[in-house]
Design a protein around this motif. Structure first.
Motif, short mmCIF file in Angstrom:
data_model
loop_
_atom_site.label_atom_id
_atom_site.label_comp_id
_atom_site.label_asym_id
_atom_site.label_seq_id
_atom_site.Cartn_x
_atom_site.Cartn_y
_atom_site.Cartn_z
N SER A 238 45.78 47.12 22.65
CA SER A 238 46.62 48.11 22.34
C SER A 238 48.10 47.80 23.09
O SER A 238 49.11 47.13 22.33
N ILE A 241 49.94 45.00 21.02
CA ILE A 241 50.04 45.70 19.84
C ILE A 241 51.64 46.27 19.55
O ILE A 241 52.38 45.86 19.20
N ILE A 276 46.37 59.45 26.86
CA ILE A 276 47.36 60.17 25.86
C ILE A 276 48.17 59.71 25.54
O ILE A 276 49.01 58.58 24.24
N PHE A 279 48.15 55.38 23.39
CA PHE A 279 48.00 55.52 22.43
C PHE A 279 49.17 56.20 21.69
O PHE A 279 49.57 55.85 20.81
N ALA A 280 49.27 57.72 22.44
CA ALA A 280 50.71 58.63 21.23
C ALA A 280 51.65 57.84 20.99
O ALA A 280 51.68 57.79 19.39
N LEU A 282 52.02 54.52 20.95
CA LEU A 282 51.50 53.07 19.98
C LEU A 282 51.42 53.55 18.74
O LEU A 282 52.39 52.77 17.72
N ILE A 283 51.70 54.60 18.23
CA ILE A 283 51.24 55.63 16.86
C ILE A 283 52.14 55.37 16.78
O ILE A 283 52.63 54.60 15.66
N LEU A 286 54.28 51.72 15.79
CA LEU A 286 53.90 51.15 14.77
C LEU A 286 54.13 52.41 13.55
O LEU A 286 54.83 51.12 12.38
N LEU A 287 54.84 53.17 13.98
CA LEU A 287 55.32 54.01 12.74
C LEU A 287 56.39 53.37 11.73
O LEU A 287 57.30 53.66 10.95
N PHE A 288 57.29 52.50 12.64
CA PHE A 288 59.14 52.59 12.56
C PHE A 288 59.17 51.58 12.90
O PHE A 288 59.63 50.99 12.50
N PRO A 290 56.30 48.11 12.59
CA PRO A 290 55.23 47.74 12.33
C PRO A 290 54.55 46.13 12.95
O PRO A 290 53.33 46.15 13.41
#
Lengths: 302, 620
Positions: A238, A241, A276, A279-280, A282-283, A286-288, A290
């Motif tokens: 993570s 990334i 949490i 990881f949150a 991270l998500i 990547l949404l904004f 990538p």
């Protein structure tokens, strides 16, 4: 003071993530594949270090050399049995599964041939915390203040040294330029006389050796066990990334983001939820973005 | 075999009557069925869409915990920290679990639209771990690490726990597998395959990548949630540690091991994972090592998994009579009109396509500079120019892969703006690709069927249940696809995999696929590249027939003979600018054109070409 203590241990933990994240980057930049068994190679490093240092009682230099050697060899074997054949198949993501499978084999082998228990490893620098900014009690000992484990200093120093060293080599030496050339354009690099196979093989050995050293470094502040690498590997992944897969600075920043968010959440929310926020984040990231914080944004290929 | 299905299908329902041992029926059969559902759900994302998910334990957990928390009672959970037990009926709770999991799949689909490969894998891992943390920590909702006990299931006075649970699980399993199987073999499955293979080619066939990807995630999550809901009731007890990261990894391995896109593969993968460790209990400790090694072997030597191996072994017995099928298609497609009627002679037609001062810049490089031209219905415009003169960029601008920096493009009188590629394709703009972009694992006929995607109108449920309407539609459009193949002269290769076609046939197949969109404009991007002399002549004749049907054609080509022979007008580009335009003959004699191609003093050395990948996209 407590917050400072917290930030310090978050940084130490984060640097371990950063180190392993950096290991992910190394193979990605030469071969466009990530080694998903890196967490378990870290575990191998921890176990080998434990066996040489604690079980057999060798001086600390032995485990250092042993761990680097075992890590590098594991990396080479992994490349031969998992990565190289994957790249020959038509499937695009075979390497993800192959390296995952290799990691599972390593973990299960450690359980079967070594132990399923947790072991405490002594730090070569001693396990007593150094007290900073505390006050001297009547008996002459230092109380309160900032407690810093020598091992944490070692983690931060060695991790930074490895990341900086490899980045320096990459930028300033001919070998490093060859590696960069392979990562930019394999075919042209081979036409210029760079043996890209050797470069890729070398990157797997280096990345695995780094992860194994990470295992030796982290062992004294956690416990040594066959499962120690699973979650750590995922978090380091993570981190790489988050930072962007090809950036050394990104690996360090990503590692620190995860390490610090863990420490702060554990302190101010609860230990159960410490994973949490990382990881949150991270998500959402990547949404904004990538390709991560420091990743190069690629134009979508046709 | 086909006739036996209705008899064989209900047999598993007899298991509780025939076998007494709870070990085999409840312990093994039910478990295999539930896990097969989970693997089948994973298959939709991994096998069909081609994304690696390492977080399906999350959807499984959502289904399981929804059912557990909505049906459990305080009596069977003494000393629990749960605040409130709604005590709903099982089926209501199960529906809720499926819906919640589907919702989670919907949410997770959005980051999945922008990421792929290792980036998407980490998103799924993060998602799985977040769910895992919540079921561990939210004691007031999930009772934390202590787990939850459910009531044994009863309905209408019949005990449905233990071996009888087969009666609950099996109908769900049969229905869902049937639906997924049908979906995979319909235009949905072809759309998934197209997106997996080349999302650009898919969008140029009118397929919306976001739409199908989101649906794949939603359906997959719903099925995983269903599996979870049933799993909760299996032992009437669940605890968080079942739903860890390891579960996601192991099921991914089971899927690949058994073979993707195959019910048999799903069943085999799960059976090996569930049955073997039980049968050889001494082997349980070494289990993962053996599985890891097996997975490596399968990955490298059996790309289609165990199911692929079985299929190959059975092939001599299950071979379909393709000649008969072809004859049937030949019959069904007889007399089908492939192209639109040509417009009446003398009818003044507005231009199909009009570019007005279109400019495209990549950083400092101006790839296309103030380009204007029109293409009229039933006319062929040749677009030529030296390498790097902006031809491929122009095609990418027209099909919507790029948005012009300035200037406008209108198609049939409508400004295109930022209309996405699949909408343009649906509006009647079809293209072929300079480097072929066929869907290699589909047959020639199926490739054309992907082109016909926009002609399929049946709803998801009709496709999943293979209702008569869905069958009729598939049959009719297969005939149409066959007629299109015949139009380009490929009917003999209808059942050949696209990747096995010789080069010349592959070029023709791309044209057939493009014509399947019933286009008003056809963009041919170097259709003659790599063809032999005879094939080029046939290609020219084909372009002539297409033009005769009133379709506007933009032809990008290097073979001057072909351009000169089929074009009504030619536009010449150099460094992204139009340097000449007019009738083929006049353009050929234009000194500016000759200079562009041969250089002022016949030295063409040192021309700048931007680095392009195969499809002609500029790389960063």
């Amino acid at each position: 003071m407590q917050t400072l203590q917290l930030l310090w241990s978050g940084v130490a933990q984060g640097m371990i993530y950063a180190l392993v994240a950096f290991g992910y980057n190394i193979t990605f930049s030469t071969s466009r594949t990530l080694n998903f068994s890196l967490g378990n190679i870290l575990m191998v490093g921890g176990v080998v270090g434990y066996v040489l240092y604690m079980t057999q009682g060798h001086p600390f230099l032995y485990p250092v050399a042993g761990v680097i050697a075992v890590g590098a060899v594991t990396g080479l074997v992994l490349h031969k049995v998992a990565v190289e054949p994957s790249l020959r198949t038509r499937s695009q993501h075979a390497w993800i599964l192959a390296t995952l499978a290799f990691g599972i084999i390593l973990k299960n082998a450690a359980e079967v041939f070594w132990s399923t228990d947790d072991f405490k490893m002594r730090s070569p620098l001693g396990d007593a915390p150094l007290r900073l900014l505390g006050h001297r009690a009547a008996d002459g000992s230092v109380q309160g203040g900032l407690g810093i484990y020598p091992q944490e200093i070692l983690i931060i120093a060695v991790s930074l040294a490895i990341v900086a060293g490899v980045e320096f080599l990459k930028r300033r030496t001919l070998l490093g330029k060859a590696v960069v050339a392979v990562s930019e354009d394999k075919e042209t690099a081979s036409l210029m006389g760079v043996d890209q196979k050797k470069v890729i093989l070398g990157s797997f050995a280096l990345s695995a050796a780094i992860a194994a050293v990470g295992g030796l470094l982290v062992a004294p502040i956690t416990l040594v066990s066959a499962t120690m690498g699973t979650v750590l590997g995922v978090k380091a992944y993570s981190a790489s990334i988050i930072g962007g897969l090809e950036s050394g600075l990104g690996a360090v920043v990503g590692g620190l983001v995860i390490g610090l968010s863990e420490a702060l959440t554990a302190r101010f929310v609860s230990t159960g939820y410490k994973d949490i926020p990382g990881f949150a984040f991270l998500i959402l990231l990547l949404l904004f973005k990538p390709s991560g914080l420091f990743g190069k944004a690629a134009i979508r290929k046709v | 075999m086909r006739r036996l299905w209705p008899l064989l299908l209900p047999l598993p329902l007899l298991l509780p009557v025939l076998v007494e041992s709870p070990y085999y029926v409840h312990g093994l059969a039910c478990r295999i069925m539930i896990y097969t559902l989970l693997v089948a759900s994973l298959d939709l994302v991994v096998g069909y869409i081609g994304d690696v998910s390492i977080g399906h334990a999350g959807f499984f957990a959502i289904g399981a915990y929804t059912v557990a928390m909505l049906t459990a009672t305080p009596e069977v959970n003494p000393d629990s920290s749960v605040a409130f037990f709604p005590q709903l009926p099982f089926l209501v709770a199960l529906a809720a679990g499926v819906l919640l999991a589907a919702l989670a799949g919907f949410v997770l689909a959005f980051p999945a639209l922008r990421s792929s490969g290792p980036y998407l894998a980490v998103i799924t891992i993060a998602y799985g771990l977040i769910v895992y943390t919540f079921i561990n920590e939210q004691e007031r909702f999930t009772n934390g690490t202590k787990g939850v006990t459910l009531l044994p299931l009863r309905a209408f006075g019949v005990d449905l726990s233990g071996n009888h649970f087969v009666w609950v699980v099996y109908p769900f399993l049969a229905l869902v597998l049937y639906g997924l199987h049908n979906l995979g073999r319909s235009f949905w499955g072809r759309a998934f395959e197209a997106i997996k293979h080349s999302s650009v080619a898919a969008s140029c066939c009118g397929i919306s990548r976001p739409y199908y990807k989101i649906w794949a995630f939603v359906i997959s999550a719903a099925v995983a949630g269903l599996a979870g809901g049933l799993f909760a009731q299996l032992d009437a007890y669940i605890a968080p540690n079942t739903f860890s990261y390891n579960l996601s990894v192991e099921f991914l391995i089971a899927l690949i091991f058994g073979g993707v896109r195959s019910i048999l593969g799903n069943l085999v993968g799960v059976s090996v994972f569930v049955v073997l460790p039980d049968v050889f209990s001494a082997f349980a400790d070494y289990r993962l090592m053996v599985y890891g090694a097996l997975l490596l072997v399968v990955l490298f030597f059996l790309p289609a998994g165990i199911a692929g191996l079985v299929r190959r072994a059975l092939a001599p017995f299950t071979r379909k009579d393709l000649e008969a099928e072809r004859a049937a298609l030949e019959d069904a497609s007889r007399g089908l009109a492939v192209l639109p009627e040509p417009p009446p002679p003398g009818a003044a037609a507005a231009p199909s396509l009009a570019l007005d001062g279109v400019t495209m810049r990549f950083g400092g490089l101006t790839a296309v500079n103030g380009l204007s031209f029109e293409v009229a219905p039933g006319k062929v415009r040749g677009l030529i120019g030296p390498n790097g003169s902006g031809k491929s960029t122009t095609v990418n601008l027209l099909t919507g892969l790029y948005v012009p920096t300035s200037g406008g493009i209108s198609f049939r009188g409508r400004a295109l703006g930022r209309l996405p590629p699949h909408e343009r394709a649906r509006a009647g703009m079809a293209r072929t690709f300079q480097n072929l972009q066929l869907f290699g694992d589909l047959t020639a006929l199926e490739n054309v069927l992907v082109g016909l995607h926009a002609s399929f109108h049946c709803k998801l449920w009709q496709v999943a249940l293979r209702t008569p309407a869905a069958r009729r539609e598939e049959r009719a459009l297969r005939a149409r696809a066959y007629a299109l193949l015949r139009f380009v002269g490929l009917e003999r290769s209808a059942f050949e995999l696209a990747r096995n076609l010789p080069y010349g046939q592959a070029r023709l197949l791309e044209i057939a696929r493009a014509l399947a969109l019933a286009p008003r404009l056809l963009l041919l991007d170097e259709p003659a590249a790599g063809l032999t002399g005879g094939e080029i002549e046939a290609m020219s004749a084909l372009v002539g027939r297409i033009k005769a049907a009133g379709i506007a054609v933009l032809l990008i080509e290097h073979h001057m003979d072909m351009v000169m022979a089929v074009s009504d007008e030619v536009t010449v580009l150099d460094f992204g600018k139009k340097i000449a335009e007019g009738a083929p003959r006049a353009v050929q004699d234009d000194p500016a054109v000759q200079e562009a191609y041969l250089g002022k003093h016949a030295s063409a050395i040192g021309r700048f070409e931007p680095p392009t990948d195969e499809a002609g996209t500029v790389r960063a």
